[in-house]
Write a protein that holds these residues in place. Structure first.
Motif, short mmCIF file in Angstrom:
data_model
loop_
_atom_site.label_atom_id
_atom_site.label_comp_id
_atom_site.label_asym_id
_atom_site.label_seq_id
_atom_site.Cartn_x
_atom_site.Cartn_y
_atom_site.Cartn_z
N GLY A 1 0.78 -1.22 0.00
CA GLY A 1 0.00 0.00 0.00
C GLY A 1 0.81 1.27 0.00
O GLY A 1 0.23 2.37 -0.03
N GLN A 2 2.14 1.18 -0.01
CA GLN A 2 2.96 2.38 -0.06
C GLN A 2 2.82 3.03 -1.43
O GLN A 2 2.92 2.38 -2.46
N GLN A 3 2.59 4.33 -1.44
CA GLN A 3 2.41 5.04 -2.70
C GLN A 3 3.76 5.32 -3.37
O GLN A 3 4.75 5.60 -2.71
N VAL A 4 3.77 5.22 -4.69
CA VAL A 4 4.96 5.50 -5.49
C VAL A 4 4.90 6.97 -5.91
O VAL A 4 3.85 7.48 -6.30
N LYS A 5 6.03 7.65 -5.85
CA LYS A 5 6.07 9.08 -6.12
C LYS A 5 6.27 9.37 -7.60
O LYS A 5 7.15 8.79 -8.24
N ALA A 6 5.44 10.24 -8.15
CA ALA A 6 5.66 10.74 -9.51
C ALA A 6 6.82 11.72 -9.47
O ALA A 6 6.80 12.69 -8.71
N SER A 7 7.85 11.46 -10.29
CA SER A 7 9.02 12.33 -10.26
C SER A 7 8.77 13.55 -11.13
O SER A 7 7.69 13.73 -11.69
N GLY A 8 9.80 14.39 -11.28
CA GLY A 8 9.64 15.61 -12.07
C GLY A 8 9.45 15.33 -13.54
O GLY A 8 8.85 16.14 -14.26
N ALA A 9 9.95 14.21 -14.03
CA ALA A 9 9.83 13.87 -15.45
C ALA A 9 8.50 13.16 -15.71
O ALA A 9 8.06 12.33 -14.92
N ILE A 10 7.85 13.51 -16.81
CA ILE A 10 6.54 12.93 -17.13
C ILE A 10 6.68 11.43 -17.35
O ILE A 10 7.55 10.96 -18.08
N GLY A 11 5.82 10.66 -16.68
CA GLY A 11 5.80 9.22 -16.87
C GLY A 11 6.85 8.47 -16.08
O GLY A 11 7.03 7.28 -16.29
N GLU A 12 7.54 9.15 -15.15
CA GLU A 12 8.57 8.49 -14.36
C GLU A 12 8.18 8.50 -12.88
O GLU A 12 7.66 9.50 -12.37
N TYR A 13 8.47 7.38 -12.20
CA TYR A 13 8.04 7.18 -10.82
C TYR A 13 9.17 6.55 -10.00
O TYR A 13 9.95 5.75 -10.53
N ASP A 14 9.22 6.92 -8.72
CA ASP A 14 10.25 6.41 -7.82
C ASP A 14 9.64 5.97 -6.50
O ASP A 14 8.66 6.57 -6.03
#
Length: 387
Positions: free
Chosen positions: A177-190
């Motif tokens: 259930g931990q949310q993944v962060k949307a990074s500054g670049a479109i379509g990229e997640y960390d």
């Protein structure tokens, strides 16, 4: 005519009108449902066995001959897609024609065709065949065309973006259930998270009532969307990991973090954080030891991650950058971003003025919390200051 008689007459008249309307509607509905429609006799494009290299911004036009209804009324059309060996009894996907289903052509985006190909079992960047035909309809009556055609598509080597959905990690090996962060670049997640060895993890996205599922491939350099609940990926060692997902390239990075430390720049003194949970580290009872320098003392420091392969990732101010010594409550000063390596390379932090006493360089002890979470900028905070 008395009032009672007038009321009875009015009620009877109203009842007759309602029955007439209902009967008329029923007759109209029956005639609508009973209208037969012919099958489409000929397809125009695309040609049979046409090869299409799908592109993120492309589209393909499907066109066919007009069908007719027995009462010369409007005919509606759908394009049905199926696997190469399918018979359209349970098509993979259905697309209405242009102009709300009334046109004899349908503009189908490559993004949609890429999704259809995925549903048909064609892998990313691979070529595969799809069958298509046209269904004409009028009311509850419909007919399939007398022919079908094939197209050969090469899938886009990317995964469709989340379109506003939120991405989470799940599975027995994850911090579920931990949310993944949307990074500054479109379509990229960390995500920075703990994974358990040999236990599965994967990702899912929700938007409204719909859910999509993604799994990292065994090579740990790519990932894909799946329509089934996946077995999930696994790691060989329990530990804290950084996972990066790039939807535009369907690429993945999975890196194990051996330790995270606060490093005093002048003396290179290192003190390790302890991982708590879901992207949060803690350093309890940290004694701030400022470095004596010719001008008095130096208060600069970085956050350094040491990866399992021995490489280091240095983190400094995210920006805007400040050169002066901040107050402990200055907004955004301790927000973090990767920076250059080396003792003095890149942006650095400075311990706040509340932790800097030039007459007693080791005076203060403090708790430090580092948060690499989806709900805010990556940051760290000083709390519970003690002289």
């Amino acid at each position: 005519m008395n009032t009672l008689y007038k009321n009875i007459l009015a009620s009877a008249t109203l009842l007759v009108l309602i029955m007439t309307v209902l009967i008329g509607c029923k007759d109209d509905e029956g005639s609508f449902n009973d209208v037969t429609v012919t099958s489409v006799e000929q397809f125009y494009e695309p040609a049979d066995d046409k090869h299409i290299t799908l592109q993120s911004a492309g589209s393909t036009y499907f066109e066919w001959e007009k069908a007719t209804a027995a009462d010369n009324s409007i005919v509606y059309y759908d394009v049905l897609f199926d696997k190469a060996d399918g018979d359209f009894t349970n098509p993979v996907y259905v697309v209405s024609s242009d102009n709300k289903g009334t046109s004899t052509g349908a503009t189908v985006t490559h993004k949609t065709l890429n999704k259809i190909a995925m549903m048909a079992g064609i892998e990313l960047a691979e070529e595969g065949a799809l069958k298509w035909t046209v269904r004409s309809s009028r009311g509850l009556n419909f007919n399939l065309a007398n022919e079908s055609r094939s197209i050969a598509v090469i899938r886009i080597n990317s995964v469709d973006d989340l379109e506003g959905g939120t991405l989470y990690i799940t599975g027995a090996g994850s911090e579920d259930g931990q949310q993944v962060k949307a990074s500054g670049a479109i379509g990229e997640y960390d995500i920075y998270t703990k994974l358990e060895a040999d236990k599965p993890y994967y990702f899912y996205s929700t938007m409204g009532s719909s859910q999509r599922t993604f799994v990292i491939n065994p090579d740990e350099t790519s990932f894909k969307e799946t329509l089934e609940t996946p077995e999930g990926a696994t790691v060989s060692e329990t530990g804290v990991y950084h996972i990066h997902l790039d939807f535009g390239a369907a690429a993945a990075t999975v890196e194990k973090i051996d330790k995270a430390e606060i490093v005093v720049s002048w003396t290179q003194r290192r003190t390790a954080f302890t991982y708590k949970e879901k992207g949060v580290w803690e350093l309890i009872d940290y004694n701030v030891q400022l470095a004596a320098a010719p001008w008095g003392f130096d208060e600069r420091y970085k956050i350094v991650f040491t990866m399992a392969n021995g490489s280091e990732q240095h983190w400094g101010q995210k920006g805007p950058h400040f050169d002066d010594r901040p107050s402990i409550n200055r907004p955004g000063y301790r927000d973090m971003a990767p920076t250059e390596g080396g003792q003095w390379g890149g942006s650095q932090f400075k311990f706040p003025s509340e932790l800097a006493d030039g007459t007693d360089l080791d005076k203060y002890t403090v708790d430090v919390t580092m948060s690499l979470t989806a709900d805010k900028n990556y940051t760290h905070d000083f709390t519970n200051v003690r002289p």
